[in-house]
Design a protein around this motif. Structure first.
Motif, PDB file in Angstrom:
ATOM      1  N   GLY A 160       1.586  -3.672   4.916  1.00  0.00           N
ATOM      2  CA  GLY A 160       2.111  -2.830   3.196  1.00  0.00           C
ATOM      3  C   GLY A 160       3.016  -1.822   3.050  1.00  0.00           C
ATOM      4  O   GLY A 160       2.814  -1.111   1.945  1.00  0.00           O
ATOM      5  N   ARG A 161       2.865  -1.232   4.142  1.00  0.00           N
ATOM      6  CA  ARG A 161       3.716   0.027   4.028  1.00  0.00           C
ATOM      7  C   ARG A 161       5.699  -0.013   4.933  1.00  0.00           C
ATOM      8  O   ARG A 161       5.370  -0.619   5.976  1.00  0.00           O
ATOM      9  N   ILE A 162       5.945   0.805   4.250  1.00  0.00           N
ATOM     10  CA  ILE A 162       7.088   1.073   4.987  1.00  0.00           C
ATOM     11  C   ILE A 162       7.113   2.031   6.500  1.00  0.00           C
ATOM     12  O   ILE A 162       6.709   3.326   6.007  1.00  0.00           O
ATOM     13  N   VAL A 163       6.792   1.464   7.383  1.00  0.00           N
ATOM     14  CA  VAL A 163       6.506   2.998   8.516  1.00  0.00           C
ATOM     15  C   VAL A 163       7.260   3.602   9.107  1.00  0.00           C
ATOM     16  O   VAL A 163       7.256   4.778   9.834  1.00  0.00           O
ATOM     17  N   MET A 164       8.859   3.028   8.972  1.00  0.00           N
ATOM     18  CA  MET A 164       9.674   3.486   9.764  1.00  0.00           C
ATOM     19  C   MET A 164      10.928   2.900   9.322  1.00  0.00           C
ATOM     20  O   MET A 164      11.571   1.701   8.739  1.00  0.00           O
ATOM     21  N   LYS A 197       0.784  -1.388  -0.102  1.00  0.00           N
ATOM     22  CA  LYS A 197       0.409   0.418   0.048  1.00  0.00           C
ATOM     23  C   LYS A 197       0.911   1.391   0.017  1.00  0.00           C
ATOM     24  O   LYS A 197       0.644   1.818   1.166  1.00  0.00           O
ATOM     25  N   GLY A 198       1.789   1.659  -1.106  1.00  0.00           N
ATOM     26  CA  GLY A 198       2.279   2.634  -1.291  1.00  0.00           C
ATOM     27  C   GLY A 198       3.606   2.345  -0.352  1.00  0.00           C
ATOM     28  O   GLY A 198       4.178   2.778   1.033  1.00  0.00           O
ATOM     29  N   VAL A 199       4.940   1.665  -0.982  1.00  0.00           N
ATOM     30  CA  VAL A 199       6.039   1.678  -0.398  1.00  0.00           C
ATOM     31  C   VAL A 199       7.251   2.083  -1.529  1.00  0.00           C
ATOM     32  O   VAL A 199       7.119   2.502  -2.579  1.00  0.00           O
TER      33      VAL A 199
END
Ligand SMILES: Nc1ncnc2c1ncn2[C@@H]1O[C@H](COP(=O)(O)OP(=O)(O)OP(=O)(O)O)[C@@H](O)[C@H]1O
Ligand SMILES: [Mg+2]
Lengths: 446, 255
Positions: B222-226, B18-20
């Motif tokens: 599904g996203r890089i959060v940190m 979801k938006g990498v």
């Protein structure tokens, strides 16, 4: 149930051919042979060609109507074939014994015999029937059942020539014996090749039957092979079929195994419009074993049907079956494997596997295992698979830089290699490998 | 070297990435961590061109070239390599034949010389030493009957053979014993160079003691959060992912 009139007319063609065959083709054969043939034609007449009607499980998937309807001629005089025509079917090394038959008749000028161990006999059946009837009479048509199988009855009715291989007790024949049956398509020929293999106690032999014809043309081959394996003997049997894609190919191989004997067969089908192989193995004495492998590659509208029956009549008998098919185009395959374990046949170990790889959406493979087990103390297993190329494996190969076509080809070759690798005889394996690779190359382009 | 921009991907109806966004420069090692099911393997598979996934938006550039329009084999030829989390068994295809087919296909696409069997045999033997892989495995069917550890070694062997520009290693360490981990990590380290980039997916800090990453990313949902330095891996190891999913905690961590 009365048969439709049209079918009867179809059989009449063979009845007429039989009458002329008895008069001209085989008049000098011994009286027992005439009696046998007359009994067989009578059976054929009453059985008629099998139909795919309901309830007839054995022929449910294979329609032999096109065979019955085609105006095949059973020739009385042998046809000539140029030596060059044999090249496509040449196999093995120089010095292997090879008997060649053209439209069912022995072709001496094309055959060659190497020096064989003392007592070993590799010759044409007509000659042996005349010279040593005592050798063949006790076996011929005593194993392959013509009472209930119309094609075997038809073959037996025209029984005159064919191949005899006799290995006396204790003898090992090192070099394979090659029996080559060629068909010509002149007058849309029907031929009825016959083979009798008698392998004595403790003997060893490798026998190859191969069937072929012109690359185009319609003809009908209806072969019957009887194999009698003595106690402790080992027979390696190969059957390689490269008929024209318009040809009809029916075979019946009846194997009877003696105590502690071992039989292995590899059946390769590449050609044929309609192919039907009946392989029946009677595990007739304790301790015998068989390995029955097969590979069929069919495309276009080809149809191939393997019917394998292993009859475990005695305890401590082992059977292994591995059949694999690659189907292209709109082709169809049938594998019908029956395993019978008779009452009292303890410690039987039977395993059967049939796997099909479909290269096209329109191809169809049917696998029908049947077990008839009348004894508790047995081990039976079976496996069946049918599907397209494994997408996960395909992706794995492609992720390493292998192009899609090459990857598909590699996986298809991997699929067939299991059967090819089971061919013990090196030159036969190389020969089959070449034929199979050529076919895959034609289909897959890599 | 590899630039992922706002990548969305789904399998069937299910949206997984979801938006990498990720930018990996030549010479760098990026570690990716994240809970089970967060989309790490999905990202790896999408990059390699697995046909089961659909990219719904975003773009990926490999040395400036549009990766997403390339067939999987062309991505490999362009220098991308995926070390699979679960390598597939391929009965009937010998490992050495398989590697030579891939190797030569890549050479050919670059107009470079292909290797014959003998030469390739020697080449492979040297590479096998690097991962201390039993040579008998090379003549067996690809991964068939290999132990979990042997499969991982085989993947790293292939990485050494193909010498890719960008390697995505999806849990090369899971299922390895201590010795095997040291060997595999050593082989990966040997592949580190200023011309190559490595993306290393892992659940464990342990392998990062050997292969020290330049950047650590945490992917959740599904996203890089940190993203952070190598200390982030230690933080994850001791505290799990919960705290990251709570924005206030996360903000405090980033400072
Ligand atoms: N073929 C599929 N069909 C449906 N859902 C799938 C499929 N493959 C993956 N998924 C789902 O996609 C999500 C992401 O899976 P993915 O394998 O990318 O996770 P991961 O981060 O690699 O996890 P792990 O740490 O367990 O390896 C999961 O919820 C998974 O169930
Ligand atoms: Mg994963």
């Amino acid at each position: 149930m009365p048969k439709p009139a049209s079918t009867l007319t179809q059989e009449k063609r063979y009845l007429a051919a039989f009458a002329s065959f008895e008069r001209n083709g085989s008049a000098q054969d011994p009286a027992w042979a005439h009696r046998l043939r007359r009994a067989a034609i009578a059976r054929f007449q009453s059985l008629g060609f099998p139909t795919a009607r309901r309830g007839n499980e054995e022929w449910k998937y294979t329609d032999v109507g096109p065979i019955a309807r085609a105006p095949f001629q059973t020739p009385v005089t042998p046809a000539g074939v140029e030596a060059g025509a044999l090249e496509r079917f040449a196999l093995g090394k120089h010095g292997w014994s090879r008997l060649v038959f053209v439209d069912g008749a022995y072709a001496e000028e094309l055959s060659s015999l190497s020096t064989l161990p003392p007592g070993v006999r590799v010759s044409n059946l007509a000659e042996v029937m005349a010279a040593s009837p005592d050798l063949v009479e006790p076996h011929l048509a005593r194993h392959a059942d013509y009472e209930s199988n119309a094609f075997t009855a038809l073959n037996t009715a025209f029984l005159h020539d064919g191949a005899l291989v006799h290995i006396p007790d204790g003898i090992t024949v090192e070099e394979p014996i090659h029996l080559l049956f060629l068909s010509t398509s002149r007058q849309e020929t029907a031929s009825h090749p016959r083979v009798l293999i008698l392998s004595g106690r403790g003997s060893r032999a490798t026998i190859i039957e191969s069937y072929g014809g012109p690359s185009r043309g319609r003809y009908f081959t209806n072969a019957v092979t009887e194999v009698v394996v003595g106690a402790g003997a080992r027979v390696e049997h190969y059957n390689i079929q490269q008929q024209s894609e318009e040809a009809f190919h029916i075979t019946t191989t009846q194997v009877t195994l003696g105590r502690d004997s071992a039989f292995s067969s590899v059946n390769i089908d590449l050609g044929g419009s309609v192919t039907r192989n009946n392989l029946n193995v009677l595990m007739g004495e304790e301790g015998c074993s068989c390995t029955l492998n097969g590979l069929y590659l069919v495309g276009g509208s080809q149809h191939v049907d393997n019917q394998v029956i292993v009859d475990h009549a005695k305890p401590y008998t082992t059977s292994r079956e591995l059949y694999k098919g690659v189907l292209n185009g709109r082709s169809r395959s049938v594998f019908h494997g029956s395993i019978v374990v008779r009452k009292g046949a303890r410690k039987v170990n039977a395993n059967q596997v049939d796997k099909n790889l479909l290269l096209s959406d329109q191809a169809e493979a049917d696998t029908k295992p049947a077990f008839w087990i009348y004894c508790d103390d047995v081990k039976c297993g079976h496996g069946a698979a049918c599907g397209q190329i494994d997408e996960t494996a395909l992706f794995y190969l492609r992720s390493r830089g292998i192009g899609e076509r090459a990857a598909r080809s590699l996986l298809t070759r991997a699929f067939v290699s299991e059967v090819i690798d089971s061919i013990e005889n090196e030159p036969v394996r190389a020969h089959v490998d070449t034929l199979v690779q050529a076919k895959l190359q034609e289909w897959l382009g890599e | 070297m590899l630039e992922i921009r706002n990548l969305y991907a789904s399998i069937g109806e299910k949206e997984i990435l979801k938006g990498v966004n990720l930018h990996v420069k030549a010479g760098e090692v990026h570690a990716i961590m994240g809970p089970n099911g967060s989309g790490k393997s999905t990202l790896a598979n999408v990059l390699a061109g697995h046909p089961s996934y659909t990219v719904t938006s975003g773009e990926v550039l490999l040395e400036g070239a549009n990766l997403l329009v390339m067939a999987p084999e062309n991505r490999a030829r362009a220098g991308l390599f995926l070390c699979f989390q679960h390598p597939v068994e391929v009965p009937g295809v010998r490992l050495d034949h398989f590697m030579r087919a891939g190797f030569n296909a890549i050479q050919k696409s670059k107009g470079q010389e292909e290797m014959d069997v003998l030469k390739f045999d020697r080449f492979i033997n040297d590479k096998a030493k690097l991962v201390e892989m039993d040579r008998s495995l090379i003549r067996r069917s690809v991964n068939e009957g290999f132990s979990g550890g042997e499969k991982k070694r085989n993947e790293i062997l292939q990485m050494a053979v193909f010498e890719p520009k960008v390697s995505i290693l999806d849990e090369p360490d899971s299922g390895l014993d201590v010795d095997a981990l040291r060997i595999v990590a050593g082989a990966i380290n040997q592949m580190r160079s200023p011309e190559r980039a490595i993306i290393l997916v892992t659940h464990y800090q342990r392998i990062l003691d050997y292969i020290v990453p330049d950047v650590v990313h945490v992917i959740v949902g599904g996203r890089i959060v940190m993203s952070g330095g190598k200390e982030l891996a230690l933080e994850v190891e001791t505290r799990g992912y919960d705290w990251i999913e709570r924005p206030d905690e996360a903000l405090r961590a980033i400072g």
